[in-house]
Design an enzyme around this catalytic site. Sequence first.
Site, PDB file in Angstrom:
ATOM      1  N   ASP A   2     -24.039 -23.406 -33.922  1.00 58.60           N
ATOM      2  CA  ASP A   2     -22.179 -21.805 -33.773  1.00 58.60           C
ATOM      3  C   ASP A   2     -20.933 -22.682 -33.272  1.00 58.60           C
ATOM      4  O   ASP A   2     -20.752 -23.424 -32.603  1.00 58.60           O
ATOM      5  CB  ASP A   2     -23.623 -21.134 -32.583  1.00 58.60           C
TER       6      ASP A   2
ATOM      7  N   HIS B 110     -23.181 -18.199 -35.791  1.00 60.47           N
ATOM      8  CA  HIS B 110     -23.223 -17.736 -34.758  1.00 60.47           C
ATOM      9  C   HIS B 110     -24.875 -16.310 -35.005  1.00 60.47           C
ATOM     10  O   HIS B 110     -25.071 -16.731 -33.801  1.00 60.47           O
ATOM     11  CB  HIS B 110     -21.835 -17.488 -34.204  1.00 60.47           C
TER      12      HIS B 110
ATOM     13  N   SER C 296     -23.321 -12.942 -27.552  1.00 58.68           N
ATOM     14  CA  SER C 296     -22.350 -12.572 -27.790  1.00 58.68           C
ATOM     15  C   SER C 296     -21.421 -11.870 -26.827  1.00 58.68           C
ATOM     16  O   SER C 296     -21.780 -11.519 -25.747  1.00 58.68           O
ATOM     17  CB  SER C 296     -22.610 -11.927 -29.416  1.00 58.68           C
TER      18      SER C 296
HETATM   19  N1  LIG Z   1     -22.670 -10.393 -36.306  1.00 61.76           N
HETATM   20  C1  LIG Z   1     -22.446  -9.687 -35.138  1.00 61.76           C
HETATM   21  C2  LIG Z   1     -21.385 -10.916 -34.278  1.00 61.76           C
HETATM   22  C3  LIG Z   1     -20.939 -10.292 -33.519  1.00 61.76           C
HETATM   23  O1  LIG Z   1     -21.620 -11.346 -32.475  1.00 61.76           O
HETATM   24  C4  LIG Z   1     -21.693  -8.534 -34.675  1.00 61.76           C
HETATM   25  O2  LIG Z   1     -22.031  -7.975 -36.069  1.00 61.76           O
HETATM   26  O3  LIG Z   1     -22.168  -7.624 -34.165  1.00 61.76           O
END
Ligand SMILES: N[C@@H](CCO)C(=O)O
EC number: 2.3.1.31
Length: 347
Positions: free
Chosen positions: A290, A319, A136
């Site tokens: 995602d 995601h 991410s």
């Molecule tokens: N669940 C992840 C989402 C963002 O990629 C976070 O809170 O960092």
Amino acid sequence: MLANHLFEYPHEFKLESGKTLPGFQLAYTTYGELNKEKNNVVWVCHALTANSDFTEWWPDLFGPGKLYDPTKHFVICANMLGGCYGSTGPLSPNPRTGVPFFHSFPQITNRDVVNTFELLRNDLGLDQIHTILGGSMGGQQALEWTIEKPDLFENLVIVASNAKHSAWGIAFNETQRQAIKQDLTWKLNTERAGLNGMKVARAIALLSYRSHLTYDLTQSEETDEVFDGYKASSYQVYQGEKLASRFNAFTYWILSKAMDSHNVGRKREGIAKALKQIKANALFVGIDNDVLFPVKEQEFLAKHIENASFHVIDSKYGHDGFLIEMSKLTEKIQLFYKQKKLKPVLV
Ligand SMILES: N[C@@H](CCO)C(=O)O
Ligand SMILES: CC(=O)SCCNC(=O)CCNC(=O)[C@H](O)C(C)(C)COP(=O)(O)OP(=O)(O)OC[C@H]1O[C@@H](n2cnc3c(N)ncnc32)[C@H](O)[C@@H]1OP(=O)(O)O
């Protein structure tokens, strides 16, 4: 073997925006020891609300007998600039005024974050990195760094990330910041300013971190008789509360803006040219379902980088599958090393 450290940079630090920070600190975690050849470094970049303790949020990847083994590897992860887990961020005292930055914390970009990592790396005397991993927003930073320093990295592993933050992603983040703005406490200079707004922001974000299928499977009512007080409703409320117990709205604002500004092509004559700089063997892993970083974004990355492979993990989580589908992710990384005839394990 897992150890926490602090890196202090006492000099003025110039940001991409032209603004400056009067120095900064990075809190970072290491696991294992640097070997004599200094060739066993695994650098991890964390996602939006995570922290430098990768064993907390990617537990299956790191540990004795696991893919990245502290008896063989030297694993390192730094809390990102702007965050709230020990590195300089909006709640840190501004040395120029003696009080926390709060709203005056300057806007930062992933490139700024990577520049702080680079200063830490130099300070530690690490001149080669065996593998850099990120998911991410952490993947966005890993990509930035491998473009900026192509000779430094041997392998690059990116999960559920992209070359440029999408209009859809920016729209989600902006909607979340609007929720923070609606909180009347947001204008205050206090640690809890905007916290109720941030709870709503997290609930909105969850819709992009999961999928229709996830909610269907985990939050559907078991009977036909319910007409209020739905499981899906309390789940949304709970997720906001859960984040509010470990985060703050200032950091949420600053980091979501940093994510929005992600574009590896900026000042590099475009994305394709920027990606051509990468010399590392690269693995891009997308998560089926995602909606925030759709698999086509990782496919795009793999197409534009030499020595790149692309795989999709089948998941019902969307995601957040990059944090949840541990065994599938481990398999993909193992396969990547095997196919490239690379040694993930150094002795
Ligand atoms: N669940 C992840 C989402 C963002 O990629 C976070 O809170 O960092
Ligand atoms: C592994 C870690 O979480 S480390 C902690 C810090 N996390 C990070 O740094 C990385 C970011 N982490 C995350 O984004 C998340 O933690 C994820 C993606 C890894 C997992 O998400 P989770 O929120 O834990 O999972 P999930 O969506 O299944 O929600 C489970 C929680 O919701 C609660 N819940 C589930 N359904 C409902 C409902 N209908 N109403 C109210 N609460 C509910 C569960 O009781 C559980 O609560 P708990 O976390 O206090 O035990």
